[in-house]
Scaffold this motif. Structure first.
Motif, PDB file in Angstrom:
ATOM      1  N   PHE A 125      -5.741  53.350  70.670  1.00  0.00           N
ATOM      2  CA  PHE A 125      -4.799  53.277  69.561  1.00  0.00           C
ATOM      3  C   PHE A 125      -3.916  54.508  69.450  1.00  0.00           C
ATOM      4  CE2 PHE A 125      -8.384  50.609  68.588  1.00  0.00           C
ATOM      5  CZ  PHE A 125      -7.812  49.466  68.055  1.00  0.00           C
ATOM      6  N   GLU A 126      -2.782  54.307  68.789  1.00  0.00           N
ATOM      7  CA  GLU A 126      -1.927  55.427  68.430  1.00  0.00           C
ATOM      8  C   GLU A 126      -2.706  56.317  67.465  1.00  0.00           C
ATOM      9  OE1 GLU A 126      -1.020  52.243  68.389  1.00  0.00           O
ATOM     10  OE2 GLU A 126       0.609  52.174  69.866  1.00  0.00           O
ATOM     11  N   THR A 127      -2.395  57.600  67.482  1.00  0.00           N
ATOM     12  CA  THR A 127      -3.088  58.555  66.624  1.00  0.00           C
ATOM     13  C   THR A 127      -3.013  58.141  65.161  1.00  0.00           C
ATOM     14  OG1 THR A 127      -2.589  60.320  68.183  1.00  0.00           O
ATOM     15  CG2 THR A 127      -3.221  60.994  65.969  1.00  0.00           C
ATOM     16  N   SER A 128      -1.823  57.760  64.696  1.00  0.00           N
ATOM     17  CA  SER A 128      -1.672  57.416  63.279  1.00  0.00           C
ATOM     18  C   SER A 128      -2.514  56.198  62.899  1.00  0.00           C
ATOM     19  CB  SER A 128      -0.204  57.162  62.947  1.00  0.00           C
ATOM     20  OG  SER A 128       0.314  56.098  63.715  1.00  0.00           O
ATOM     21  N   THR A 129      -2.611  55.213  63.780  1.00  0.00           N
ATOM     22  CA  THR A 129      -3.434  54.031  63.503  1.00  0.00           C
ATOM     23  C   THR A 129      -4.904  54.430  63.425  1.00  0.00           C
ATOM     24  OG1 THR A 129      -1.859  52.585  64.630  1.00  0.00           O
ATOM     25  CG2 THR A 129      -4.094  51.733  64.333  1.00  0.00           C
ATOM     26  N   ALA A 130      -5.359  55.204  64.409  1.00  0.00           N
ATOM     27  CA  ALA A 130      -6.758  55.626  64.431  1.00  0.00           C
ATOM     28  C   ALA A 130      -7.102  56.453  63.199  1.00  0.00           C
ATOM     29  CB  ALA A 130      -7.053  56.416  65.702  1.00  0.00           C
TER      30      ALA A 130
END
Length: 99
Positions: free
Chosen positions: A40-45
């Protein structure tokens, strides 16, 4: 440019990795197999990891050792399967069986 995918998400409540939906990049479903885990993208995680008692964002650098261990295990399983296949082939040949 899209944000780089740098994290896996571990669900503490499900004791499994979140899977990533290919269409929208969101978490959909779970797997206990790290090779099936979504990246996942950092912001999603980090969004999922806000509640630390439920989810944990795991950097891919940390997850890499788990993937490496899984690959080593799968190689061993593959070698064992090939050895069993060779044994079956020898036994069939000895019995005069043909394909």
């Amino acid at each position: 440019m899209s944000e780089p995918r740098t994290h896996l998400i571990w669900s503490k409540s499900h004791a499994a990795w979140h899977k990533r939906d290919k269409s929208d990049g969101e978490a959909r479903g779970y797997t206990t197999k790290i090779l099936e885990a979504g990246i996942f993208e950092t912001s999603t995680a980090m969004g999922y990891a806000v509640n630390a008692s439920v989810n944990k964002a795991v950097p891919i650098l940390e997850a890499r050792r788990l993937v490496d261990a899984e690959v080593i295990q799968k190689r061993g399983e593959w070698r064992a399967a090939e050895a069993k296949q060779a044994e079956f082939n020898r036994l069939c040949e000895a019995a005069g069986a043909t394909a």
